[in-house]
Design a protein around this motif. Sequence first.
Motif, PDB file in Angstrom:
ATOM      1  N   GLY A 148      39.832  40.512  23.314  1.00 14.12           N
ATOM      2  CA  GLY A 148      38.946  41.647  23.101  1.00 14.12           C
ATOM      3  C   GLY A 148      37.507  41.343  23.508  1.00 14.12           C
ATOM      4  N   ALA A 149      37.337  40.346  24.341  1.00  8.60           N
ATOM      5  CA  ALA A 149      35.992  39.950  24.767  1.00  8.60           C
ATOM      6  C   ALA A 149      35.547  40.789  25.958  1.00  8.60           C
ATOM      7  CB  ALA A 149      35.972  38.478  25.138  1.00  8.60           C
ATOM      8  N   GLU A 150      34.318  41.165  25.932  1.00 12.77           N
ATOM      9  CA  GLU A 150      33.705  41.868  27.049  1.00 12.77           C
ATOM     10  C   GLU A 150      32.712  40.939  27.734  1.00 12.77           C
ATOM     11  OE1 GLU A 150      34.339  44.926  28.256  1.00 12.77           O
ATOM     12  OE2 GLU A 150      35.950  45.056  26.803  1.00 12.77           O
ATOM     13  N   PRO A 151      32.553  41.068  29.041  1.00 12.05           N
ATOM     14  CA  PRO A 151      31.545  40.225  29.703  1.00 12.05           C
ATOM     15  C   PRO A 151      30.151  40.571  29.177  1.00 12.05           C
ATOM     16  CG  PRO A 151      32.516  41.794  31.246  1.00 12.05           C
ATOM     17  CD  PRO A 151      33.232  41.951  29.938  1.00 12.05           C
ATOM     18  N   PRO A 152      29.225  39.617  29.208  1.00 14.34           N
ATOM     19  CA  PRO A 152      27.882  39.903  28.699  1.00 14.34           C
ATOM     20  C   PRO A 152      27.204  40.967  29.544  1.00 14.34           C
ATOM     21  CG  PRO A 152      27.960  37.758  29.768  1.00 14.34           C
ATOM     22  CD  PRO A 152      29.360  38.274  29.715  1.00 14.34           C
ATOM     23  N   PRO A 153      26.339  41.778  28.934  1.00 13.52           N
ATOM     24  CA  PRO A 153      25.664  42.835  29.698  1.00 13.52           C
ATOM     25  C   PRO A 153      24.724  42.238  30.735  1.00 13.52           C
ATOM     26  CG  PRO A 153      24.743  42.685  27.498  1.00 13.52           C
ATOM     27  CD  PRO A 153      25.918  41.751  27.546  1.00 13.52           C
ATOM     28  N   GLU A 159      43.086  37.375  42.632  1.00 11.66           N
ATOM     29  CA  GLU A 159      43.512  35.976  42.666  1.00 11.66           C
ATOM     30  C   GLU A 159      44.030  35.546  41.296  1.00 11.66           C
ATOM     31  OE1 GLU A 159      43.644  33.883  45.335  1.00 11.66           O
ATOM     32  OE2 GLU A 159      43.168  35.697  46.469  1.00 11.66           O
ATOM     33  N   PHE A 160      44.799  34.488  41.288  1.00 13.82           N
ATOM     34  CA  PHE A 160      45.424  33.969  40.073  1.00 13.82           C
ATOM     35  C   PHE A 160      44.388  33.657  38.997  1.00 13.82           C
ATOM     36  CE2 PHE A 160      47.529  30.082  38.057  1.00 13.82           C
ATOM     37  CZ  PHE A 160      48.265  30.823  37.172  1.00 13.82           C
ATOM     38  N   ALA A 161      43.316  32.942  39.351  1.00 10.63           N
ATOM     39  CA  ALA A 161      42.292  32.575  38.370  1.00 10.63           C
ATOM     40  C   ALA A 161      41.619  33.816  37.785  1.00 10.63           C
ATOM     41  CB  ALA A 161      41.254  31.656  39.005  1.00 10.63           C
ATOM     42  N   GLU A 162      41.401  34.839  38.608  1.00  7.46           N
ATOM     43  CA  GLU A 162      40.817  36.092  38.116  1.00  7.46           C
ATOM     44  C   GLU A 162      41.759  36.774  37.133  1.00  7.46           C
ATOM     45  OE1 GLU A 162      40.201  38.322  41.656  1.00  7.46           O
ATOM     46  OE2 GLU A 162      38.437  37.174  42.240  1.00  7.46           O
ATOM     47  N   PHE A 163      43.054  36.769  37.462  1.00 10.44           N
ATOM     48  CA  PHE A 163      44.042  37.366  36.564  1.00 10.44           C
ATOM     49  C   PHE A 163      44.022  36.662  35.214  1.00 10.44           C
ATOM     50  CE2 PHE A 163      48.153  36.972  34.537  1.00 10.44           C
ATOM     51  CZ  PHE A 163      48.417  38.306  34.250  1.00 10.44           C
ATOM     52  N   VAL A 164      43.993  35.323  35.210  1.00  5.96           N
ATOM     53  CA  VAL A 164      43.987  34.547  33.961  1.00  5.96           C
ATOM     54  C   VAL A 164      42.768  34.917  33.117  1.00  5.96           C
ATOM     55  CG1 VAL A 164      43.762  32.224  32.990  1.00  5.96           C
ATOM     56  CG2 VAL A 164      45.374  32.652  34.863  1.00  5.96           C
ATOM     57  N   GLU A 165      41.605  34.974  33.743  1.00  3.55           N
ATOM     58  CA  GLU A 165      40.382  35.314  33.013  1.00  3.55           C
ATOM     59  C   GLU A 165      40.480  36.718  32.405  1.00  3.55           C
ATOM     60  OE1 GLU A 165      35.691  36.114  33.916  1.00  3.55           O
ATOM     61  OE2 GLU A 165      36.734  34.621  35.137  1.00  3.55           O
ATOM     62  N   GLN A 166      40.951  37.677  33.177  1.00  7.28           N
ATOM     63  CA  GLN A 166      41.074  39.049  32.678  1.00  7.28           C
ATOM     64  C   GLN A 166      42.115  39.137  31.558  1.00  7.28           C
ATOM     65  OE1 GLN A 166      39.150  41.657  33.310  1.00  7.28           O
ATOM     66  NE2 GLN A 166      37.928  40.322  34.588  1.00  7.28           N
ATOM     67  N   TRP A 167      43.216  38.409  31.668  1.00  8.25           N
ATOM     68  CA  TRP A 167      44.268  38.427  30.651  1.00  8.25           C
ATOM     69  C   TRP A 167      43.716  37.906  29.327  1.00  8.25           C
ATOM     70  CZ3 TRP A 167      47.188  35.509  27.301  1.00  8.25           C
ATOM     71  CH2 TRP A 167      48.407  36.031  26.907  1.00  8.25           C
ATOM     72  N   ILE A 168      42.983  36.803  29.401  1.00 12.55           N
ATOM     73  CA  ILE A 168      42.398  36.217  28.185  1.00 12.55           C
ATOM     74  C   ILE A 168      41.388  37.176  27.572  1.00 12.55           C
ATOM     75  CG2 ILE A 168      40.900  34.368  27.327  1.00 12.55           C
ATOM     76  CD1 ILE A 168      42.396  32.522  29.329  1.00 12.55           C
TER      77      ILE A 168
END
Length: 71
Positions: free
Chosen positions: A61-66, A47-56
Amino acid sequence: MTARRLRSHGLVFTEFLDPAGERWVEVLREADNGIRAYRQLHDDDGEFAEFVEQWIRYRLGAEPPPTQRCT
Protein backbone atom coordinates in the motif's frame (compact mmCIF):
# COMPACT_ATOMS: atom_id res chain seq x y z
CA MET A 1 15.89 -17.06 -21.55
CA THR A 2 17.05 -18.48 -18.28
CA ALA A 3 15.07 -17.81 -15.13
CA ARG A 4 15.89 -14.52 -13.41
CA ARG A 5 15.55 -13.96 -9.66
CA LEU A 6 15.24 -10.95 -7.44
CA ARG A 7 15.03 -10.96 -3.64
CA SER A 8 13.26 -8.17 -1.81
CA HIS A 9 11.36 -7.76 1.49
CA GLY A 10 11.70 -11.47 2.36
CA LEU A 11 10.29 -12.55 -1.02
CA VAL A 12 11.91 -14.28 -3.98
CA PHE A 13 10.62 -13.26 -7.42
CA THR A 14 11.46 -15.61 -10.29
CA GLU A 15 10.75 -14.70 -13.91
CA PHE A 16 10.59 -17.60 -16.38
CA LEU A 17 9.14 -18.61 -19.74
CA ASP A 18 6.50 -21.31 -19.98
CA PRO A 19 6.63 -23.89 -22.84
CA ALA A 20 4.52 -21.58 -25.03
CA GLY A 21 7.04 -18.74 -24.56
CA GLU A 22 4.87 -16.62 -22.25
CA ARG A 23 6.57 -14.70 -19.41
CA TRP A 24 5.54 -15.58 -15.84
CA VAL A 25 6.59 -14.54 -12.34
CA GLU A 26 6.50 -16.79 -9.30
CA VAL A 27 6.61 -15.12 -5.88
CA LEU A 28 7.83 -17.22 -2.93
CA ARG A 29 8.20 -16.33 0.75
CA GLU A 30 11.94 -16.66 1.40
CA ALA A 31 11.54 -18.05 4.95
CA ASP A 32 9.66 -21.21 3.97
CA ASN A 33 9.38 -21.18 0.14
CA GLY A 34 5.62 -20.75 0.49
CA ILE A 35 3.99 -19.66 -2.75
CA ARG A 36 2.58 -16.14 -2.53
CA ALA A 37 1.59 -15.66 -6.19
CA TYR A 38 1.94 -16.67 -9.82
CA ARG A 39 1.30 -14.06 -12.45
CA GLN A 40 1.70 -13.85 -16.19
CA LEU A 41 3.67 -10.82 -17.35
CA HIS A 42 2.40 -8.74 -20.24
CA ASP A 43 4.19 -6.16 -22.37
CA ASP A 44 2.67 -3.29 -20.39
CA ASP A 45 4.16 -4.69 -17.14
CA GLY A 46 7.56 -3.38 -18.24
CA GLU A 47 10.87 -4.83 -17.16
CA PHE A 48 11.10 -7.51 -14.47
CA ALA A 49 12.63 -5.19 -11.84
CA GLU A 50 9.89 -2.60 -12.46
CA PHE A 51 7.23 -5.28 -12.06
CA VAL A 52 8.75 -6.41 -8.72
CA GLU A 53 8.81 -2.84 -7.40
CA GLN A 54 5.20 -2.20 -8.43
CA TRP A 55 4.03 -5.55 -6.97
CA ILE A 56 5.62 -4.76 -3.61
CA ARG A 57 4.19 -1.23 -3.58
CA TYR A 58 0.71 -2.55 -4.36
CA ARG A 59 0.89 -5.21 -1.64
CA LEU A 60 2.30 -2.85 0.97
CA GLY A 61 0.00 0.00 0.00
CA ALA A 62 3.00 2.29 -0.42
CA GLU A 63 2.84 5.26 -2.71
CA PRO A 64 5.92 6.89 -4.22
CA PRO A 65 6.93 10.13 -2.48
CA PRO A 66 5.39 13.30 -3.93
CA THR A 67 7.42 15.36 -6.37
CA GLN A 68 8.98 18.38 -4.73
CA ARG A 69 9.16 21.62 -6.67
CA CYS A 70 11.93 24.15 -6.37
CA THR A 71 10.69 27.65 -5.63
